[in-house]
Motif scaffolding. Structure first.
Motif, PDB file in Angstrom:
ATOM      1  N   ASP A 117     -45.126 -41.608 -18.837  1.00  0.00           N
ATOM      2  CA  ASP A 117     -45.949 -42.610 -18.149  1.00  0.00           C
ATOM      3  C   ASP A 117     -45.440 -42.877 -16.734  1.00  0.00           C
ATOM      4  O   ASP A 117     -46.238 -42.982 -15.795  1.00  0.00           O
ATOM      5  CB  ASP A 117     -45.964 -43.925 -18.939  1.00  0.00           C
ATOM      6  N   LEU A 118     -44.135 -42.977 -16.599  1.00  0.00           N
ATOM      7  CA  LEU A 118     -43.582 -43.269 -15.270  1.00  0.00           C
ATOM      8  C   LEU A 118     -43.900 -42.143 -14.288  1.00  0.00           C
ATOM      9  O   LEU A 118     -44.127 -42.383 -13.101  1.00  0.00           O
ATOM     10  CB  LEU A 118     -42.062 -43.501 -15.348  1.00  0.00           C
ATOM     11  N   LYS A 119     -43.913 -40.928 -14.807  1.00  0.00           N
ATOM     12  CA  LYS A 119     -44.264 -39.801 -13.922  1.00  0.00           C
ATOM     13  C   LYS A 119     -45.662 -39.992 -13.349  1.00  0.00           C
ATOM     14  O   LYS A 119     -45.980 -39.497 -12.274  1.00  0.00           O
ATOM     15  CB  LYS A 119     -44.194 -38.482 -14.697  1.00  0.00           C
ATOM     16  N   LYS A 120     -46.501 -40.710 -14.118  1.00  0.00           N
ATOM     17  CA  LYS A 120     -47.858 -41.015 -13.611  1.00  0.00           C
ATOM     18  C   LYS A 120     -47.909 -42.422 -13.019  1.00  0.00           C
ATOM     19  O   LYS A 120     -48.980 -43.034 -12.919  1.00  0.00           O
ATOM     20  CB  LYS A 120     -48.853 -40.908 -14.773  1.00  0.00           C
ATOM     21  N   LEU A 166     -46.228 -48.143 -15.519  1.00  0.00           N
ATOM     22  CA  LEU A 166     -45.074 -48.892 -16.029  1.00  0.00           C
ATOM     23  C   LEU A 166     -45.359 -49.371 -17.457  1.00  0.00           C
ATOM     24  O   LEU A 166     -46.502 -49.660 -17.790  1.00  0.00           O
ATOM     25  CB  LEU A 166     -44.810 -50.109 -15.144  1.00  0.00           C
ATOM     26  N   PRO A 167     -44.317 -49.437 -18.283  1.00  0.00           N
ATOM     27  CA  PRO A 167     -44.534 -49.974 -19.626  1.00  0.00           C
ATOM     28  C   PRO A 167     -44.979 -51.429 -19.552  1.00  0.00           C
ATOM     29  O   PRO A 167     -44.672 -52.122 -18.588  1.00  0.00           O
ATOM     30  CB  PRO A 167     -43.155 -49.876 -20.287  1.00  0.00           C
ATOM     31  N   GLU A 168     -45.670 -51.861 -20.585  1.00  0.00           N
ATOM     32  CA  GLU A 168     -46.107 -53.252 -20.596  1.00  0.00           C
ATOM     33  C   GLU A 168     -44.953 -54.173 -20.929  1.00  0.00           C
ATOM     34  O   GLU A 168     -43.996 -53.782 -21.587  1.00  0.00           O
ATOM     35  CB  GLU A 168     -47.214 -53.422 -21.636  1.00  0.00           C
ATOM     36  N   PHE A 169     -45.068 -55.411 -20.491  1.00  0.00           N
ATOM     37  CA  PHE A 169     -44.070 -56.428 -20.811  1.00  0.00           C
ATOM     38  C   PHE A 169     -44.013 -56.637 -22.322  1.00  0.00           C
ATOM     39  O   PHE A 169     -45.048 -56.817 -22.964  1.00  0.00           O
ATOM     40  CB  PHE A 169     -44.445 -57.737 -20.114  1.00  0.00           C
ATOM     41  N   GLU A 170     -42.814 -56.584 -22.877  1.00  0.00           N
ATOM     42  CA  GLU A 170     -42.658 -56.844 -24.314  1.00  0.00           C
ATOM     43  C   GLU A 170     -42.133 -58.263 -24.493  1.00  0.00           C
ATOM     44  O   GLU A 170     -41.021 -58.541 -24.069  1.00  0.00           O
ATOM     45  CB  GLU A 170     -41.644 -55.870 -24.935  1.00  0.00           C
ATOM     46  N   PRO A 171     -42.902 -59.157 -25.122  1.00  0.00           N
ATOM     47  CA  PRO A 171     -42.359 -60.495 -25.362  1.00  0.00           C
ATOM     48  C   PRO A 171     -41.099 -60.402 -26.223  1.00  0.00           C
ATOM     49  O   PRO A 171     -40.953 -59.463 -27.010  1.00  0.00           O
ATOM     50  CB  PRO A 171     -43.466 -61.214 -26.138  1.00  0.00           C
ATOM     51  N   ILE A 172     -40.196 -61.358 -26.074  1.00  0.00           N
ATOM     52  CA  ILE A 172     -39.006 -61.368 -26.924  1.00  0.00           C
ATOM     53  C   ILE A 172     -39.466 -61.555 -28.360  1.00  0.00           C
ATOM     54  O   ILE A 172     -40.203 -62.494 -28.652  1.00  0.00           O
ATOM     55  CB  ILE A 172     -38.064 -62.524 -26.533  1.00  0.00           C
ATOM     56  N   PRO A 173     -39.070 -60.655 -29.261  1.00  0.00           N
ATOM     57  CA  PRO A 173     -39.504 -60.836 -30.648  1.00  0.00           C
ATOM     58  C   PRO A 173     -38.814 -62.055 -31.264  1.00  0.00           C
ATOM     59  O   PRO A 173     -37.601 -62.156 -31.227  1.00  0.00           O
ATOM     60  CB  PRO A 173     -39.029 -59.548 -31.338  1.00  0.00           C
ATOM     61  N   LEU A 174     -39.604 -62.976 -31.768  1.00  0.00           N
ATOM     62  CA  LEU A 174     -39.021 -64.107 -32.499  1.00  0.00           C
ATOM     63  C   LEU A 174     -39.165 -63.770 -33.974  1.00  0.00           C
ATOM     64  O   LEU A 174     -40.261 -63.537 -34.460  1.00  0.00           O
ATOM     65  CB  LEU A 174     -39.747 -65.406 -32.176  1.00  0.00           C
ATOM     66  N   VAL A 175     -38.051 -63.776 -34.689  1.00  0.00           N
ATOM     67  CA  VAL A 175     -38.090 -63.248 -36.042  1.00  0.00           C
ATOM     68  C   VAL A 175     -37.941 -64.332 -37.106  1.00  0.00           C
ATOM     69  O   VAL A 175     -37.993 -64.056 -38.281  1.00  0.00           O
ATOM     70  CB  VAL A 175     -37.003 -62.179 -36.234  1.00  0.00           C
TER      71      VAL A 175
END
Ligand SMILES: Cc1cc2nc3c(=O)[nH]c(=O)nc-3n(C[C@H](O)[C@H](O)[C@H](O)COP(=O)(O)O)c2cc1C
Ligand code: SF4
Ligand code: FES
Lengths: 430, 181
Positions: B157-160, B163-172
Motif C-alpha cells: 500500500d505504501l508503494k502506492k 497509508l494504513p488506516e488509524f487503528e483505535p486502541i483496542p479496549l479489551v
C-alpha cells in the motif's frame, strides 16, 4: 485470596460509554460538573479545600514515583501575582508503559477537567500538556479536545463567568525518554535540550521560566474530577489503603489478552495475569514479571504469591509499582537477552550530563552484549554489579538508578542463567 | 541549491505558536516539526531557517534538533518504518518482525532503500507494548499486531502512497464502545 472485589468493579477513568471522548457526551454524563460546582461557589470550595480534598483522598502520582498528589500541590508558594504553571506529563516513554495514551483517546476531558481544577487549586495561569512526539495522532485528539473545551468556556478567560482564568497548551516532544523526568521536561518546554536540572531548587520554587510549577502525570490529573464528584472517602476506599484509587494497568508480554485494564490498585499480580489477561500464552509458566515499567526490578515467577500491585506490597517483594505497566515473561524467555535490551535503552536515552550515567550505561550495555554473545566471564557479572553501585545515587536525575536497578536485580534473581552463559574465569595463582 | 522558506501563511502560524509561550525560544520544537513536515527533514539549512525565523542562534537550534531523535538531521526515505524493539515488543518477536522487513526491503535498520521510498529504524518503546509487535510510519500512524501478511499489505500500500488506516486502541475489558472518528 483477593480482598479486592474487582469482578464487580465499574471503570470510572475509562468508563464504558460510547463516544465519551466527545465533549457533548462527556457533559451529558455529568462531565465538567465538578468544575462547575467549584466555580459556582468558590467560598465553599477554596483552593486550599480542593487541595486538601485531593490530599485526603490519598491519590498518589501515577507517573512512577507515587508521591501524594495533593501534598505536592501544597508545596506551591503563595501566589504573588506572577505566572504559575502546571506541566502535565504525557511523555509516557518508560518501556512497558502505555496507559496515558488511552486517556488521550478515550477520555481526554476528564484529564482536562482535572487539570483545570488543579490549576484552580494552585492558582495556576497556564497548563502545558507535554506529550511525546510519537503520539502524533493522540496529540491531534488532545488539541481537538482542548479547543472544544475553550469553545464551551471551560478554558480561557473568566471560566463559566467566574473570576478564574486558565489557558491550556498542548506541546509535542520529539523523541527523548529523558523528557519525562520533570526537570528535563521543563527544559524541553523552554525550547532547549532536555538536560535535567540539579535540585534544589524544586519546581514549586523555581520551575518553568523560573516560576512556581507543578508537574503531574496525565492519569494523576484525570483522577481529580472523580475525587471532587464522589469525595475523598469514596476514593480512599478503592483498592489498597495506602495507595488507593482506580489504576490503569498496562499488561504486555506473554499473556493471552494484553492491554490496558482499569481496576482498583492493589490487585494480586497472579489475578491480573490469570484472570484479567487470561493467562500465559500456550499455558507456559511465568519466569519473570516486570511490575511497572523497565526500571522496576523484575520479580521471579515463583515469588509472586500474595504480591499485590501497590507500593507497600511491591516494596516488600523487592520491586516498585512504577507506572503499573506490567510485562509478563514466560519460561522460555532469555533473561540475558532481555537485560541487554533494557540496558541498550538506558544507554541510548542517557542525556550524557553525568559521568556515572553516561559511562555506566555504556559499560552495562557493552558488558551485557559480550555475555549475550557468549564471550563473557564470571568476572563480568561482578563487574556489572560494581558498575551499578557506582551509578546509583550519584547523578543529577534518577535515570542512572533506573538503568542500574534492572541490572542489579535481574542478575541477583536469575544468576544461574547468567552464569550458564559466561565462561568461568580462571584466576592466576599468585 | 534547494531553498528553504516559510510562506506568509506559515509565518502567521508561527506567530500564533510563539504567542503560546512567554518568549519565542519554546517555539523552536513546534517550528522544527513544521519544517520537517514541510521539507521532510531538518538538515542544517532548515535549522538555519528556523533559527532566523525565531531570532535564535543557529547553534541553539542545532543543539535542539540533534538532541531529539524524531527530527531527521539527514534525508530519510519517503516512508520511515520505525519498528519498536524495546523489551515488551522484543518478548513478542519484534526482532523477527524487524528482520522480516529488512529482508523484504533488502536493507538494514538505519538504512534507506535506493529508490528513496523506505527507511527502517529499530526504535525504543512507542507506548503500544500491549499490541506488539508494532511499528510507526514516519512519526505518525501506528500499526499494531504485525504479522508477515500485514507487513506485506502495508508495504504494498505504501508503494502506492496509501497509508494504513488509524487503528483505535483496542479496549479489551468487556467493552463495546468502538467510537466514530
Ligand atoms: C528518567 C525518568 C523518566 C520519567 N518519565 C516519566 C514519564 O514518561 N511520565 C511521567 O508521568 N513521569 C515520568 N517520570 C516521573 C516524573 O519525573 C515525575 O515524577 C512525574 O511526572 C510526576 O507526576 P506524578 O506525581 O503525578 O506521578 C520520569 C522520571 C524519570 C527519572
Ligand atoms: S543521570 Fe543520566 S540522564 Fe540523568 S542527568 Fe545525569 S546523565 Fe542525564
Ligand atoms: S515495548 Fe514496544 S511499544 Fe512498548
Amino acid at each position: 485470596m483477593s480482598s479486592i472485589d474487582w469482578k464487580s468493579y465499574t471503570p470510572t477513568l475509562i468508563p464504558n460509554i460510547k463516544d465519551y471522548h466527545k465533549i457533548d457526551v462527556y457533559e451529558k454524563h455529568g462531565g465538567y460538573g465538578a468544575l462547575k460546582k467549584i466555580l459556582k461557589d468558590p467560598s465553599a470550595h477554596t483552593p486550599e479545600s480542593v487541595t486538601n480534598a485531593v490530599k485526603d483522598s490519598g491519590l498518589r502520582g501515577r507517573g512512577g514515583a507515587g508521591f501524594n498528589t495533593g501534598l505536592k500541590w501544597s508545596f506551591m508558594p503563595k501566589p504573588d501575582g506572577g505566572p504559575r504553571y502546571i506541566a502535565a506529563n504525557g511523555d509516557e516513554s518508560e518501556p512497558g508503559t502505555f496507559k496515558d495514551r488511552v486517556i488521550f483517546e478515550y477520555n481526554p476531558h476528564t484529564f482536562i477537567e482535572g487539570s483545570i481544577i488543579a490549576a484552580y487549586a494552585m492558582s495556576v495561569s497556564t497548563v502545558y500538556v507535554y506529550i511525546r512526539g510519537e503520539y502524533r495522532s493522540w496529540i491531534r485528539m488532545m488539541e481537538k479536545a482542548v479547543s472544544d473545551a475553550y469553545e464551551k468556556g471551560y478554558l480561557g478567560k473568566n471560566i463559566l463567568g467566574s473570576t478564574f482564568s486558565v489557558d491550556m497548551i498542548v506541546h509535542s516532544g520529539a523523541g527523548a525518554y529523558i523528557c519525562g523526568e520533570e526537570s528535563s521536561l521543563m527544559e524541553s518546554l523552554e525550547g532547549k535540550r532536555g538536560y535535567p536540572r540539579v535540585k534544589p531548587p524544586f519546581p514549586a520554587q523555581k520551575g518553568l521560566w523560573g516560576r512556581p510549577t507543578t508537574i503531574n502525570n496525565i492519569e494523576s490529573l484525570a483522577n481529580v474530577p472523580l475525587i471532587m464528584n464522589k469525595g475523598s472517602e469514596w476514593f480512599k476506599n478503592i483498592g489498597a489503603s495506602t495507595h488507593p484509587g482506580p489504576l490503569l494497568y498496562g499488561i504486555s508480554g506473554h499473556v493471552n489478552r494484553p492491554g490496558v485494564y482499569e481496576y482498583p490498585t492493589g490487585m494480586l499480580i497472579s489475578e491480573l495475569i490469570n484472570d484479567v489477561a487470561l493467562g500465559v500464552r500456550g499455558g507456559k509458566k511465568v519466569k519473570a514479571v516486570i511490575p511497572g515499567g523497565s526500571s522496576t526490578p523484575p520479580l521471579r515467577g515463583d515469588s509472586l504469591e500474595g504480591v499485590r500491585m501497590d507500593s507497600d506490597s511491591l516494596r516488600e517483594a523487592g520491586s516498585m509499582l512504577g507506572t503499573a505497566g506490567m510485562c509478563i515473561l514466560d519460561e522460555d524467555t532469555d533473561m540475558v537477552d532481555f537485560l541487554w535490551r533494557v540496558s541498550h535503552f538506558y544507554h541510548h536515552e542517557s542525556c550524557g550530563q553525568c559521568t556515572p550515567c553516561r559511562e555506566g550505561t555504556g559499560w552495562l550495555e557493552k558488558t551485557l552484549l559480550k555475555i549475550k554473545n557468549g564471550e563473557g566471564t564470571t568476572r563480568d557479572l561482578d563487574l556489572l554489579l560494581d558498575i551499578c553501585g557506582q551509578m546509583e545515587g550519584r547523578t543529577i536525575c534518577a535515570l542512572a538508578d533506573a538503568a542500574a536497578w534492572p541490572v542489579r536485580y535481574t542478575i541477583n534473581r536469575f544468576r544461574d542463567e547468567f552464569e550458564a552463559r559466561v565462561k568461568n574465569t580462571v584466576y592466576a595463582l599468585a | 541549491m534547494e531553498k528553504f522558506e516559510f510562506t506568509k501563511e506559515e509565518l502567521a502560524v508561527i506567530d500564533e505558536i510563539i504567542a503560546k509561550y512567554p518568549n519565542p525560544q519554546p517555539a523552536v520544537m513546534p517550528v522544527l516539526w513544521m519544517a520537517q513536515d514541510k521539507f521532510g527533514h531538518v538538515e542544517p539549512d532548515v535549522q538555519k531557517l528556523v533559527a532566523n525565523t525565531l531570532g535564535l542562534p543557529e547553534s541553539h537550534v542545532h543543539g535542539v534538533a540533534t538532541f531529539y531523535t524524531q527530527y531527521y538531521k539527514e534525508r530519510k526515505g519517503k516512508y520511515v518504518l520505525d519498528v519498536c524493539t524495546s523489551f515488551s515488543c522484543q518478548a513478542c518477536g519484534a526482532y523477527d518482525t524487524l528482520h522480516y522487513i529488512e529482508d523484504k526491503l533488502g536493507i538494514k535498520a538505519g538504512d534507506t532503500t535506493e529508490d528513496g521510498m523506505f527507511s527502517i529504524q529499530s526504535v525504543e518503546c512507542l507506548g503500544a507494548c500491549g499490541y506488539a509487535p508494532m511499528m510507526q510510519i514516519t512519526n505518525d500512524i501506528y500499526v499494531n499486531h504485525l504479522t508477515k501478511e500485514k507487513i506485506d499489505t502495508v508495504i504494498e500500500d505504501l508503494k502506492k502512497d496509501k497509508l494504513p488506516e488509524f487503528e483505535p486502541i483496542p479496549l479489551v475489558q468487556n467493552r463495546e464502545i468502538a467510537q466514530e472518528k
